[in-house]
Write a protein that holds these residues in place. Structure first.
Motif, PDB file in Angstrom:
ATOM      1  N   GLU A   1       0.776  -1.163   0.178  1.00  0.00           N
ATOM      2  CA  GLU A   1      -0.042   0.060   0.084  1.00  0.00           C
ATOM      3  C   GLU A   1       0.681   1.342  -0.159  1.00  0.00           C
TER       4      GLU A   1
ATOM      5  N   LYS B   1      -3.041   0.790  -8.112  1.00  0.00           N
ATOM      6  CA  LYS B   1      -4.431   1.429  -8.186  1.00  0.00           C
ATOM      7  C   LYS B   1      -5.325   0.488  -9.620  1.00  0.00           C
TER       8      LYS B   1
ATOM      9  N   LYS C   1      -5.017  -2.769  -8.905  1.00  0.00           N
ATOM     10  CA  LYS C   1      -5.509  -3.556  -7.704  1.00  0.00           C
ATOM     11  C   LYS C   1      -6.986  -3.129  -9.224  1.00  0.00           C
ATOM     12  N   ASN C   2      -7.685  -2.922 -10.101  1.00  0.00           N
ATOM     13  CA  ASN C   2      -8.836  -3.026 -10.200  1.00  0.00           C
ATOM     14  C   ASN C   2      -8.856  -3.691 -11.722  1.00  0.00           C
TER      15      ASN C   2
END
Length: 362
Positions: free
Chosen positions: A73, A144, A147-148
């Protein structure tokens, strides 16, 4: 409680890749590539085979960046901290190398490029590090995106990028395809050295980490694939001389496949070594030091004799291997001195803070 030592397989790969980078600089900056044409066919074959097996280093480092960072993260503070770890050695050596060289008469003041000295990031004193820092800035956004994406979407994206950079672009510079295939004004990737390619490799590393990191068994078949791909490239370069240019591209399709093979092998090379991990922590500085534009010229023109044809006699491959290790160890020693200096000044700063306390806000 003792801190856990991380696995050393991929750290060992970093060390090997840095040695390969130095070898490639022997070829490019040290004159080996130019003089090999004056050697016998057997020696030329040896050169091209080893050279084609050494096309992975830059992309391995980029893939590993995506491989590790995709799992984290990443916050703005993380990005700043990572950039500081890269930029502090950059600015230190960017100023220190010209200054020390002037002190010992290695070069003249007229040889020093002021923008490269004081603005190493903006002036691309090291093109790789400029691109790498930009990639680190993009990393939270890329994570991001990753992860999508579903696995199918992610794989489709990689295949599209691979077609653009590793198939369409190279074919556009190879006869007879160049007469009807072109990427001019569409893709300008400098033989795989552009930011586009950096992002491509980051995404590839993220995919390997997310979907290909399940098998924990050491598989030697990946080393076989790595060697086999090198032999295929060697054969193509022999049959199609124009292909030698494409073979030198970082984003060459075969080179990317070789990168994947190396990572798939070394990630499952499960052993833990403080020494290997410690040496691997020096690879960035080794690159910075020996690739500084002033020191690079001095190393290959004044220290080693690889620009002379007389060098390539007897067991010269062993001499080249020795040069790679000498440069590696010498740069490591210089970086060790820098680390000691930084630690010394950190302690001085801590003592001053303790002695006089934190500054008041009034």
């Amino acid at each position: 409680m003792k801190s856990k030592i991380r696995d050393s397989g991929l750290e060992l790969l970093r060390i090997i890749m840095m040695l390969q980078i130095i070898f490639l600089h022997v070829c490019d900056k040290g004159g080996y590539s130019e003089l090999v044409t004056q050697l016998t066919a057997g020696h030329q074959g040896l050169y091209y085979m080893v050279w084609l097996l050494s096309r992975c280093p830059v992309y391995v480092f980029l893939i590993l960046t995506g491989y590790f960072l995709v799992k984290k993260e990443t916050t703005f503070k993380d990005v700043v901290d990572r950039i500081k770890k890269i930029y502090l050695p950059m600015i230190f050596f960017s100023i220190a190398i010209p200054a020390v060289g002037l002190l010992f008469n290695f070069w003249e003041i007229s040889d020093i490029n002021i923008p490269k000295t004081f603005f190493p990031f903006l002036s691309k004193t090291w093109y790789f590090l400029t691109g790498y820092i930009v990639l680190i800035i993009f990393s939270p956004f890329l994570n991001k995106l990753i992860k999508n994406l579903t696995k199918k979407q992610y794989l489709s994206l990689l295949l599209i990028l691979m077609f653009l950079f590793s198939i369409w672009r190279p074919l556009g510079s190879l006869k007879p395809f160049s007469s009807f295939i072109s990427t001019d004004l569409l893709i300008v990737n400098q033989g795989g050295k552009s930011l586009y390619d950096y992002i491509f490799m980051y995404l590839l590393g993220g995919f390997l980490s997310t979907y290909m990191d399940t098998n924990k068994k050491l598989e030697f078949k990946y080393l076989f694939y790595f060697l086999f791909l090198g032999i295929i490239q060697f054969t193509i370069a022999y049959l199609v001389p124009d292909y030698k240019t494409i073979a030198g591209y970082n984003d060459n399709l075969f080179a990317i496949a070789q990168c994947i093979c190396l990572i798939m092998f070394f990630k499952n090379l499960k052993f833990r070594s403080k020494l290997i991990n410690y040496i691997a922590s020096y690879t960035l500085a080794i690159y910075i030091i020996h690739e500084h534009y002033l020191l690079r010229t001095y190393i290959w023109n004044n220290i080693f004799t690889t620009h002379e044809i007389s060098f390539y006699t007897g067991l010269y491959p062993l001499k080249i291997l020795g040069i790679c290790f000498i440069v590696f160890i010498a740069c490591m020693a210089i970086e060790f001195i820098r680390r000691c200096l930084f630690k010394f000044f950190e302690k001085i700063g801590e003592l001053i803070k303790k002695r006089y306390g934190a500054p008041s806000n009034c």
